[in-house]
Structure formats: C-alpha cells, structure tokens
Design a protein around this motif. Structure first.
Motif, PDB file in Angstrom:
ATOM      1  N   SER A   1      -2.316   4.142  -2.364  1.00 58.99           N
ATOM      2  CA  SER A   1      -1.387   3.884  -3.367  1.00 58.99           C
ATOM      3  C   SER A   1      -1.325   2.547  -3.934  1.00 58.99           C
TER       4      SER A   1
ATOM      5  N   GLN B   1       9.887   2.753  -5.152  1.00 60.13           N
ATOM      6  CA  GLN B   1       9.731   4.072  -4.405  1.00 60.13           C
ATOM      7  C   GLN B   1       9.972   3.853  -2.983  1.00 60.13           C
TER       8      GLN B   1
ATOM      9  N   LEU C   1       6.227  -1.317  -5.824  1.00 57.66           N
ATOM     10  CA  LEU C   1       6.382   0.143  -5.283  1.00 57.66           C
ATOM     11  C   LEU C   1       7.335   0.147  -4.345  1.00 57.66           C
TER      12      LEU C   1
ATOM     13  N   LYS D   1      -4.697   2.376  -5.927  1.00 56.95           N
ATOM     14  CA  LYS D   1      -4.633   2.919  -7.223  1.00 56.95           C
ATOM     15  C   LYS D   1      -3.556   2.323  -8.108  1.00 56.95           C
ATOM     16  N   ARG D   2      -2.898   1.776  -7.877  1.00 58.13           N
ATOM     17  CA  ARG D   2      -1.775   1.072  -8.782  1.00 58.13           C
ATOM     18  C   ARG D   2      -2.126  -0.286  -8.974  1.00 58.13           C
ATOM     19  N   SER D   3      -3.004  -1.147  -8.279  1.00 55.77           N
ATOM     20  CA  SER D   3      -3.338  -2.210  -8.473  1.00 55.77           C
ATOM     21  C   SER D   3      -4.796  -1.955  -9.619  1.00 55.77           C
TER      22      SER D   3
ATOM     23  N   THR E   1       2.183  -5.802  -6.388  1.00 53.31           N
ATOM     24  CA  THR E   1       2.097  -4.364  -6.727  1.00 53.31           C
ATOM     25  C   THR E   1       2.842  -3.598  -5.295  1.00 53.31           C
ATOM     26  N   CYS E   2       2.415  -4.334  -4.270  1.00 55.38           N
ATOM     27  CA  CYS E   2       3.231  -3.593  -3.154  1.00 55.38           C
ATOM     28  C   CYS E   2       4.784  -3.713  -3.101  1.00 55.38           C
TER      29      CYS E   2
ATOM     30  N   SER F   1       6.439   3.966   0.499  1.00 57.50           N
ATOM     31  CA  SER F   1       5.355   4.309  -0.490  1.00 57.50           C
ATOM     32  C   SER F   1       4.149   3.433  -0.453  1.00 57.50           C
TER      33      SER F   1
END
Length: 188
Positions: free
Chosen positions: A31, A22, A18, A34-36, A14-15, A26
């Motif tokens: 973040s 982004q 991102l 949330k994204r995970s 996920t990192c 980011s």
C-alpha cells in the motif's frame, strides 16, 4: 511509477497519511509503495520489511502527536503548561484516530520492544520539558515535595493521568489541573 528519487521522509509522510485516513493497519509495503508511486522493490531499499516500516511510522506519529512547539518561552505555570500539553497532544491524536489504542497491536512480537523504546523516548522528552516548567514555576510551595514525593514521580503521575484522560477522550484536563494546583500551591 515516479521518475524522481523518493526520500525516506516522503515515504514516512505517505505512511502517516495512510495511518491518519485508514488506520495504522493499512500501512504495509504494497500500500505504501502504491500510494508513494514507487516500485515495491524501491521501498525495500529504505525499509527491510513491514515491521521496520511500521516502527518508523509509529515513531513519526508519536513525534507528530507530541510535537508541542516551544511553550517554555511563554513562561507558563506548571498547571497551565499541563493544560497546554493536553490540548496539543489531543490535537495531534485527532490526526490519527485510534492510534493511542491500536499502535501496540500493529507491531509484531519481536519488534514490540523497539516500539516501546521509541514511545518511551517521546515520553522522556515530554517529562524533561515538564520538569523544566515545574522547576521554573515560582508559585510552587517549598513544602510541595518530600523525600518520597519528588518532582520526577509527580511528573510521571501527571503524565500517566493526562494520557489516561486522552485515551478516555475527555475534552479537557481541568480536574487534573486543579489537583496539580492544590498539590503544588496549597489551597490558595
């Protein structure tokens, strides 16, 4: 939130996603959580703070960029290996726009040394592979190296110049490869 347990590897994916979409800036605790699809508190079970999360992300990105497969089995000449390595790193760097320039600015002061150490570990692996290819290249002239101009120093020079070309967004490293050929093989 996710009902299943999230692994550290999934969080790092996920990192990296991102960072690729982004930019590294980011990547922060909120973040990523949330994204995970996990609670922020859960993320702290894996990473103590943002710097630790960023360090792990930077390390993973360096691994992704420098992942070159196994070209050694292809029995490449040293200049051909350098060209292959350049293209592989170039493709990896394209996944993470701006990373080669910006990663050092994203890490806080106390953690910069850890980030530098991780980057050096990646470079060490590349240098070792380059040295193996150089040693196995039968065309290298017996007079190519001397006491003050040794294979290790030569590899450092080649890697530094290759990275500079990548940072300058050069399309290829043909000039560097020509310099390498003339240095190692003479003016065949």
């Amino acid at each position: 939130m996710k009902a299943s347990v999230t692994s550290k590897e999934e969080i790092l994916k996920t990192c990296c996603a991102l960072a690729a979409s982004q930019g590294l800036a980011s990547v922060n605790m909120r973040s990523v959580a949330k994204r995970s699809g996990i609670a922020l508190g859960t993320l702290y079970n894996y990473f103590d703070n943002k710097d630790e999360l960023l360090l792990a992300t930077v390390e993973q990105i360096w691994k992704d960029i420098f992942h070159t497969g196994d070209p050694l089995s292809e029995d490449l000449s040293f200049p051909d290996y350098v060209a292959y390595l350049f293209e592989s790193i170039q493709k990896g760097a394209q996944q993470y726009p701006g990373f080669l320039f910006a990663h050092s600015m994203s890490i806080a002061g106390a953690e910069k040394e850890k980030a530098r150490s991780m980057m050096e570990n990646c470079f060490c692996h590349i240098r070792q592979a380059m040295l193996l290819v150089l040693q196995n290249d039968p065309r290298v002239s017996d007079s190519a190296f001397s006491g003050t101009f040794d294979p290790s120093g030569f590899i450092g020079f080649v890697l530094e110049n290759m990275l500079m070309l990548l940072m300058q967004k050069e399309e290829n490293c043909s000039m560097l490869c020509e310099i390498i050929r003339r240095t190692l093989y003479g003016f065949e």
